[in-house]
Design a protein around this motif. Sequence first.
Motif, short mmCIF file in Angstrom:
data_model
loop_
_atom_site.label_atom_id
_atom_site.label_comp_id
_atom_site.label_asym_id
_atom_site.label_seq_id
_atom_site.Cartn_x
_atom_site.Cartn_y
_atom_site.Cartn_z
N VAL A 1 28.61 41.26 42.72
CA VAL A 1 29.35 40.28 43.11
C VAL A 1 29.33 38.94 42.45
CG1 VAL A 1 30.74 38.80 44.78
CG2 VAL A 1 30.47 41.46 45.01
N ALA B 1 31.91 37.72 39.35
CA ALA B 1 32.81 36.74 39.89
C ALA B 1 32.47 35.55 38.86
CB ALA B 1 32.58 36.42 41.31
N VAL C 1 38.37 32.31 40.21
CA VAL C 1 38.43 32.45 41.59
C VAL C 1 39.08 31.09 42.35
CG1 VAL C 1 37.28 32.53 43.92
CG2 VAL C 1 36.38 34.01 42.13
N VAL D 1 30.59 30.30 44.46
CA VAL D 1 32.06 30.63 44.59
C VAL D 1 32.15 31.31 46.25
CG1 VAL D 1 31.20 33.13 43.75
CG2 VAL D 1 33.63 32.56 43.74
N VAL D 2 31.24 31.76 46.61
CA VAL D 2 31.39 32.33 47.97
C VAL D 2 31.55 31.11 49.37
CG1 VAL D 2 30.15 33.24 50.21
CG2 VAL D 2 30.16 34.55 47.82
N LEU E 1 35.30 29.89 49.23
CA LEU E 1 36.04 30.69 49.72
C LEU E 1 35.87 30.68 51.46
CD1 LEU E 1 35.87 34.03 47.89
CD2 LEU E 1 37.78 32.66 48.05
N ALA F 1 34.22 36.96 52.64
CA ALA F 1 34.08 36.20 51.02
C ALA F 1 33.60 37.35 50.05
CB ALA F 1 33.31 35.06 51.00
N TYR G 1 36.34 40.01 49.57
CA TYR G 1 37.25 39.24 48.74
C TYR G 1 37.16 39.57 47.47
CZ TYR G 1 40.66 35.94 46.93
OH TYR G 1 41.64 35.29 46.20
N LEU G 2 35.96 39.15 47.01
CA LEU G 2 35.69 38.92 45.75
C LEU G 2 35.22 40.24 45.02
CD1 LEU G 2 32.76 36.09 45.73
CD2 LEU G 2 35.14 35.86 44.71
N LYS H 1 38.81 41.61 44.38
CA LYS H 1 39.34 41.00 43.34
C LYS H 1 38.82 41.54 41.84
CE LYS H 1 39.84 36.33 41.02
NZ LYS H 1 41.39 36.28 40.77
N TYR H 2 37.53 41.90 41.96
CA TYR H 2 36.94 42.49 40.69
C TYR H 2 36.72 43.92 40.72
CZ TYR H 2 36.20 37.48 39.25
OH TYR H 2 36.34 36.26 39.15
N SER I 1 45.01 33.14 50.08
CA SER I 1 44.04 34.45 49.74
C SER I 1 44.57 35.70 50.00
CB SER I 1 42.90 34.13 50.07
OG SER I 1 42.68 34.14 51.52
#
Length: 653
Positions: free
Chosen positions: A10, A14, A19, A67-68, A71, A82, A85-86, A89-90, A210
């Motif tokens: 991740v 990411a 994001v 990035v975490v 979020l 978090a 979620y990532l 997304k990816y 989100s």
Amino acid sequence: MIHKSTIDTVFETARLEEVIGDFVQLKKSGSNFKGLSPFSEERTPSFMVSPVKQIWKDFSSGKGGNVVAFLMEHEHFTYPEAIKYLAKKYNIEIEETEQTDEQKEQANERESMYLVSEFANTFFQNILHKSEQGKAIGLSYFKERGFTTETIQKFGLGYSPDTWDAFTSEAIKKGYKLEFLEKTGLTIVKEEKQFDRFKGRVMFPIQSMSGRVLGFGGRILTNEKKAAKYLNSPESDIYHKSKVLYGIYHAKQSIAKEDNCFLVEGYTDVIQFHQTGVKNVVSSSGTALTSDQIRLINRLTKNITVLFDGDAAGMRASIRGIDLILEQGMNVKVCSFPDGEDPDSFAKQNTIEELTAYLEENAQDFIRFKASLLQEESKTDPIKKAELVRDMVASIAKIPDVIKREIYVQECSRIMDISEDVLFDTLAQIRNVDVKDQRKQQKQGEKPLEVVKQQVQQQPKINEQNGLEKKIIEILLLYGTHEEEFEDLVMKENDEGELFLEPELYTTKVFEKIYLDLQDDEIEFTQNTFKEVYKILIDQLNQQEDFKIEHFINQIPPEVAYEITEIMMDEERHALHRWSDMEIHVKKKEHSVSQYVSDTILNLRRYLINEKINELSQEVKAQNFENNLNILEDIRDYQTLKKLLYRKLNRVI
């Protein structure tokens, strides 16, 4: 528990700017991006994102991290949430072990409320698509509105059975606590009875930016006079209707891309527009527009187009929200539909090309729209016309930008056929009254002057040691692996027995120089965060030849990351404030790293010696004469050392 391999994947995949770009409109600023803070109210960007370092810093609130951390701060995710979620997304597959009952029990209250809301969302969708009642009543209603199966699934639409406790019973059976069913407002508890709030309604889940389900809107399909047509979830720890916009999750990327947001009134308006192909649309969900909702849009675009139903009463009621938009420094356009039409019905009857053409041709600047709407009421009545003009100038007065205000005054003068001088005088009067009101409010909240003076006197002194420890962490982060040539001044004695300093040059890595110097002097960090970071940094710099800041940031707790990102983004702060435009040029530290390292260590030594001298001086006052002689000798030795340090720092005592 999520496997470490998934977490590593991740972080490697990411992209921070992508994001955060889902939540904040970012603009390129050199090698970085900047935008408005999502954590505070501001009109000038103080939020910086570094794609190279993969960290962000919000200079207005002091928050920062990876990035975490973003979020977790912005969406109130837990760390695992978090990561999930990532991963979603990816398109990263999550490897995890099953949570024990004990781990589930440890989930905090907010998380429990989110879990209950997600379960409810799934339950209502299953009832809509799989039960006879759901298909016959709920699904047929959505089909009649013209919604396709794809649209229904995309917006998570559902149906709550027309029985007293169908949802509540199922939730309790699945292990969800009645306490959280009540706190989310999904279940109403009275004495020993409990029943479903949304009994017999089609359901519209309300999502955060989100995609988390915060609450629900439910529409009744019968003609019961006592029952409200629309019913929303009550306020809770996770749902604040004044801070939420319906459809923002599905619209955010399109809003940023199109640099415009269409604002409508109802759920079906949003869904119908989206299905037709206009996706940059959100709704205030039937509530009066609030400043928090406007700021949510302001993160993504400066442009709002407010869409009104064809009826004049609805337009007059909604037009009050325009002043709030203007106060936020945003650009407002207004578009109304033909009599008898609303955004939902108009979008349903037209193609994407016809809808976009209509919006482009009929969207008016707010001043023209307000004039045309109110002129109908004033007609030939001079008193009403005067009130209309004052009303328009009052709206212009809300605009913070002085140039925009002047342009709107000129436009208002032309439309209303009244001199600019009169309008400017009126504008000045209104703004003066507003300023006086603001000052009055401030004074009412202020304490007497004497108290303020007392507070100023009690301000804590700046801790110089903390500042120097912070500099050492900064050096290790930015230049720890650099090899530099250092000059040490070694004390030697000449033939006459006089002491002198002789320079000696040597090359070493920055982190080794710092570590050995601090070890030699037995110096330990006093600030807990810096002490923790220093230990981790030295370990990693010793073990990893390819030390990378972004990997280090990903391994430290979020609360520690605040301090680190402030250090890492220090030079970005200069770019943010455009100091170079004002001929204020900040010297780059990498031009003299060795000098910067040496001076920082010497200054820390100097500070500690001063502290020791002060400590010994206090002891002199408390000791007897015999002991004082020994202490005074120690003070003399420290003073000699202090003079030596000042010579190394090229200072005069």
